[in-house]
Scaffold this motif. Structure first.
Motif, PDB file in Angstrom:
ATOM      1  N   VAL A  14       3.827  13.374 -10.470  1.00  0.00           N
ATOM      2  CA  VAL A  14       4.892  14.379 -10.606  1.00  0.00           C
ATOM      3  C   VAL A  14       5.563  14.274 -11.976  1.00  0.00           C
ATOM      4  O   VAL A  14       5.761  15.279 -12.667  1.00  0.00           O
ATOM      5  N   SER A  15       5.908  13.054 -12.389  1.00  0.00           N
ATOM      6  CA  SER A  15       6.575  12.893 -13.692  1.00  0.00           C
ATOM      7  C   SER A  15       5.636  13.246 -14.833  1.00  0.00           C
ATOM      8  O   SER A  15       6.067  13.814 -15.845  1.00  0.00           O
ATOM      9  N   ASN A  16       4.349  12.954 -14.690  1.00  0.00           N
ATOM     10  CA  ASN A  16       3.385  13.294 -15.719  1.00  0.00           C
ATOM     11  C   ASN A  16       3.256  14.810 -15.865  1.00  0.00           C
ATOM     12  O   ASN A  16       3.182  15.331 -16.980  1.00  0.00           O
ATOM     13  N   GLU A  17       3.244  15.517 -14.743  1.00  0.00           N
ATOM     14  CA  GLU A  17       3.188  16.978 -14.792  1.00  0.00           C
ATOM     15  C   GLU A  17       4.444  17.560 -15.446  1.00  0.00           C
ATOM     16  O   GLU A  17       4.364  18.493 -16.253  1.00  0.00           O
ATOM     17  N   LEU A  18       5.622  17.012 -15.107  1.00  0.00           N
ATOM     18  CA  LEU A  18       6.863  17.492 -15.724  1.00  0.00           C
ATOM     19  C   LEU A  18       6.873  17.230 -17.230  1.00  0.00           C
ATOM     20  O   LEU A  18       7.298  18.080 -18.024  1.00  0.00           O
TER      21      LEU A  18
ATOM     22  N   GLY B  86       0.824  -1.214   0.000  1.00  0.00           N
ATOM     23  CA  GLY B  86       0.000   0.000   0.000  1.00  0.00           C
ATOM     24  C   GLY B  86       0.850   1.252   0.000  1.00  0.00           C
ATOM     25  O   GLY B  86       0.577   2.206  -0.743  1.00  0.00           O
ATOM     26  N   GLY B  87       1.894   1.261   0.822  1.00  0.00           N
ATOM     27  CA  GLY B  87       2.799   2.414   0.839  1.00  0.00           C
ATOM     28  C   GLY B  87       3.500   2.597  -0.487  1.00  0.00           C
ATOM     29  O   GLY B  87       3.644   3.718  -0.987  1.00  0.00           O
ATOM     30  N   LEU B  88       3.944   1.504  -1.087  1.00  0.00           N
ATOM     31  CA  LEU B  88       4.605   1.562  -2.395  1.00  0.00           C
ATOM     32  C   LEU B  88       3.634   2.045  -3.472  1.00  0.00           C
ATOM     33  O   LEU B  88       4.015   2.841  -4.334  1.00  0.00           O
ATOM     34  N   TYR B  89       2.387   1.582  -3.405  1.00  0.00           N
ATOM     35  CA  TYR B  89       1.393   1.997  -4.388  1.00  0.00           C
ATOM     36  C   TYR B  89       1.197   3.510  -4.344  1.00  0.00           C
ATOM     37  O   TYR B  89       1.224   4.171  -5.372  1.00  0.00           O
ATOM     38  N   TYR B  90       1.008   4.056  -3.151  1.00  0.00           N
ATOM     39  CA  TYR B  90       0.809   5.497  -3.045  1.00  0.00           C
ATOM     40  C   TYR B  90       2.073   6.272  -3.435  1.00  0.00           C
ATOM     41  O   TYR B  90       1.987   7.344  -4.026  1.00  0.00           O
ATOM     42  N   TYR B  91       3.242   5.731  -3.137  1.00  0.00           N
ATOM     43  CA  TYR B  91       4.493   6.377  -3.544  1.00  0.00           C
ATOM     44  C   TYR B  91       4.614   6.397  -5.069  1.00  0.00           C
ATOM     45  O   TYR B  91       4.962   7.422  -5.661  1.00  0.00           O
ATOM     46  N   VAL B  92       4.315   5.266  -5.714  1.00  0.00           N
ATOM     47  CA  VAL B  92       4.416   5.187  -7.167  1.00  0.00           C
ATOM     48  C   VAL B  92       3.385   6.097  -7.827  1.00  0.00           C
ATOM     49  O   VAL B  92       3.685   6.783  -8.821  1.00  0.00           O
ATOM     50  N   ILE B  93       2.174   6.125  -7.305  1.00  0.00           N
ATOM     51  CA  ILE B  93       1.139   7.010  -7.866  1.00  0.00           C
ATOM     52  C   ILE B  93       1.571   8.469  -7.747  1.00  0.00           C
ATOM     53  O   ILE B  93       1.421   9.259  -8.693  1.00  0.00           O
ATOM     54  N   ASP B  94       2.143   8.850  -6.604  1.00  0.00           N
ATOM     55  CA  ASP B  94       2.609  10.225  -6.420  1.00  0.00           C
ATOM     56  C   ASP B  94       3.738  10.552  -7.396  1.00  0.00           C
ATOM     57  O   ASP B  94       3.745  11.613  -8.024  1.00  0.00           O
ATOM     58  N   GLU B  95       4.699   9.640  -7.533  1.00  0.00           N
ATOM     59  CA  GLU B  95       5.796   9.844  -8.486  1.00  0.00           C
ATOM     60  C   GLU B  95       5.275   9.915  -9.920  1.00  0.00           C
ATOM     61  O   GLU B  95       5.766  10.694 -10.737  1.00  0.00           O
TER      62      GLU B  95
END
Length: 121
Positions: free
Chosen positions: A87-91, A75-84
């Protein structure tokens, strides 16, 4: 006078044997034995009813702990990957807009150069 006073106190005081009746001697205390009545011996002591629970075995506890840890880490990894990803999509979107603006500027320069070339010919 002091002698008379002490003699009077001696006659009023309790004799020595009466005082020993109030406190038993060590020999009398040693002779006492442990005695209980029949009703106390026959009394049934009720034990409280304890709900029986199955003990968690080492294997089940280990398996449950492993699964719980894996789910929490996933679950922690999922939320970390979604957040990353966000961020990368916005960049990437910003880079695409910057590239589009650069291409439009170059296109404007090229059109102005072509119009100059046509006017000079």
């Amino acid at each position: 006078m002091a002698a008379r006073f002490s003699t009077a106190l001696r006659t009023l005081s309790l004799p020595r044997p009466a005082a020993s009746l109030l406190q038993p001697t060590i020999a009398q205390q040693a002779r006492r034995s442990f005695q209980t009545s029949k009703t106390l011996r026959d009394a049934v002591v009720a034990t409280p009813v304890v709900a029986t629970r199955r003990p968690v075995g080492a294997f089940r506890g280990t398996l449950f702990g492993f699964l719980l840890g894996s789910v929490l880490a996933g679950g922690g990894l999922y939320y970390y990957v979604i957040d990353e990803y966000k961020v990368s999509n916005e960049l990437l979107t910003e880079d695409i807009y910057a590239l589009q603006a650069a291409v439009q500027r170059i296109e404007g320069y090229v059109k102005s150069l072509e119009s100059e070339v046509k006017t000079k010919k």
